[in-house]
Design a protein around this motif. Structure first.
Motif, PDB file in Angstrom:
ATOM      1  N   TRP A  49      30.900  -9.623  49.817  1.00  0.00           N
ATOM      2  CA  TRP A  49      30.746  -8.645  48.595  1.00  0.00           C
ATOM      3  C   TRP A  49      31.158  -7.314  49.054  1.00  0.00           C
ATOM      4  O   TRP A  49      30.987  -6.803  50.127  1.00  0.00           O
ATOM      5  N   ALA A 112      33.231  -0.161  40.983  1.00  0.00           N
ATOM      6  CA  ALA A 112      33.760  -1.580  41.061  1.00  0.00           C
ATOM      7  C   ALA A 112      33.063  -2.485  41.841  1.00  0.00           C
ATOM      8  O   ALA A 112      32.573  -2.038  42.978  1.00  0.00           O
ATOM      9  N   ALA A 114      33.340  -6.211  43.965  1.00  0.00           N
ATOM     10  CA  ALA A 114      34.262  -7.025  44.568  1.00  0.00           C
ATOM     11  C   ALA A 114      33.696  -8.277  45.086  1.00  0.00           C
ATOM     12  O   ALA A 114      32.565  -7.995  45.799  1.00  0.00           O
ATOM     13  N   TYR A 115      34.316  -9.362  45.171  1.00  0.00           N
ATOM     14  CA  TYR A 115      34.086 -10.563  46.026  1.00  0.00           C
ATOM     15  C   TYR A 115      35.171 -11.297  46.662  1.00  0.00           C
ATOM     16  O   TYR A 115      36.075 -11.544  45.731  1.00  0.00           O
ATOM     17  N   LEU A 127      40.105 -13.138  45.600  1.00  0.00           N
ATOM     18  CA  LEU A 127      39.474 -11.850  45.316  1.00  0.00           C
ATOM     19  C   LEU A 127      38.956 -11.908  43.931  1.00  0.00           C
ATOM     20  O   LEU A 127      39.928 -11.999  43.131  1.00  0.00           O
ATOM     21  N   VAL A 129      37.484  -8.812  40.963  1.00  0.00           N
ATOM     22  CA  VAL A 129      36.780  -7.654  40.949  1.00  0.00           C
ATOM     23  C   VAL A 129      36.670  -7.369  39.464  1.00  0.00           C
ATOM     24  O   VAL A 129      37.194  -7.629  38.425  1.00  0.00           O
ATOM     25  N   ASP A 131      35.878  -3.787  37.408  1.00  0.00           N
ATOM     26  CA  ASP A 131      35.859  -2.213  37.246  1.00  0.00           C
ATOM     27  C   ASP A 131      35.427  -1.403  35.909  1.00  0.00           C
ATOM     28  O   ASP A 131      36.029  -1.828  35.066  1.00  0.00           O
TER      29      ASP A 131
END
Length: 361
Positions: A49, A112, A114-115, A127, A129, A131
């Motif tokens: 993360w 944002a 993200a992982y 990936l 995300v 936002d």
């Protein structure tokens, strides 16, 4: 005589202007501050993360038209309805031209999440995300233009013509000024959310990120002339490919290609033409962090549809510099970057200062 020189209302003029200035704010759904910074020196194997925060400050100096100068647009001619004068003697006037003097500022704050997957797929990781931006806009608009001359089908007493002409010119000017005032406001609120998915490969010298973002109309938007925190009631699909190459351990070169594919705005039936964005960056690793330069260009390759300004092809070219370093206390990556608009068409012309933090977990 007073009754004869009362010029009819300018509802037609106000309506034309309201429709014209509602053209989705001269803003593409793209980060004109630039997205390539010192992060092109990405560590070779990060997963899990991450949380990113960015604050972008944008002072806008002017709104440009097709020649790069202040935006202008035509106004229709017509026949003036003057009480007390027979219809056969009513004066007419030709088309005019209005000039928009626009300036202001915008502050955008993004959060944002993200992982990055631990498992690899075709040698890279997936990936994802989300936002969410928060927008504050302070917009100042002035609209001006010379009133066209009145054309009389038959001569009337000089004092009558002079009286009507004086009031026509005054109301023409007042109508333009009123529409500028209606377009001036300070607004704040949630902006348009973005959902992104991609594939990232990180090698010893090569980094590749490919994917797409879907921009949703979550920000407040109205088809009227006031500024909005959203850019319109439509969706944008934004595929992108980003490549970075490290010829040495201390030098990185980056490039990014993006395409914006827009649907039609449901509120005003305007469809913004699709656009393409190109970014380039070069960074050098110093003992205290990465310093570098970057440039971008975003340009429509397709005309707007149903836009009162016509084709209205957006174009913006920006150039600037960035600095990226690690903050050891919070173990986060900080990037400070500045970029300035060098030329533009049908766009908000200004500068962009952005501070962003990325924290990996």
């Amino acid at each position: 005589m007073t009754r004869m020189t009362q010029v009819a209302s300018f509802v037609f003029l106000m309506g034309a202007l309201a429709g014209a200035y509602a053209a989705e704010g001269f803003e593409p759904r793209y980060n004109l501050a630039g997205s390539l910074g010192g992060e092109i020196f990405a560590p070779p194997d990060q997963t899990g993360w991450a949380i990113g925060m960015a604050v972008t400050r944008v002072p806008v100096r002017r709104v440009t038209g097709g020649d790069g100068k202040d935006l202008t647009f035509p106004l229709p001619g017509g026949t003036l309805s003057v009480p007390g004068i027979p219809s056969a003697l009513q004066p007419s006037y030709g088309p005019g031209m209005a000039t928009v003097q626009g300036d202001g500022s915008m502050t955008r704050s993004d959060l944002a999440v993200a992982y990055l997957t631990k498992d690899q797929y075709a040698g890279g990781r997936l990936l994802f995300v989300l936002d969410l931006p928060f927008i504050r806009k302070d917009q100042h608009i002035g609209i001006s233009g010379a009133a066209p001359a009145l054309s009389w089908p038959a001569p009337l007493p000089a004092e009558v013509q002079a009286g009507v002409t004086g009031q026509f010119q005054a109301q023409y000017k007042d109508a333009l000024a009123a529409q500028g005032a209606a377009s001036t406001a300070i607004v704040h609120g949630l902006g348009d959310a973005e959902l992104m998915a991609g594939w990232q490969y990180v090698g010893e010298r090569l980094r590749v990120l490919g994917g797409a973002a879907l921009v949703l109309p979550t920000g407040k938007y109205d088809a009227g002339p006031r500024p909005d925190t959203g850019t319109g009631n439509f969706r944008t699909l934004r595929p992108a490919l980003q490549v970075a190459y490290l010829p040495t351990a201390n030098i990185a070169l980056g490039a990014k290609l993006s395409v914006g594919l827009n649907t039609r705005n449901r509120d005003n039936q305007l469809r913004s033409g699709n656009w393409v964005g190109i970014e380039m960056a070069a960074g050098y690793m110093t003992p205290i962090g990465v310093v570098g330069v970057h440039a971008l260009r975003v340009q429509q390759y397709q005309d707007d549809d149903n836009n009162p300004f016509g084709a209205s092809r957006f174009r913006s070219t920006n150039a600037g510099a960035f600095f990226t370093t690690r903050l050891p206390v919070v173990d986060a990556i900080m990037t400070l970057q500045y970029i300035d608009t060098t030329s533009s068409r049908y766009a908000k012309h200004g500068s962009f200062t952005q501070l962003r933090l990325i924290k990996l977990f």
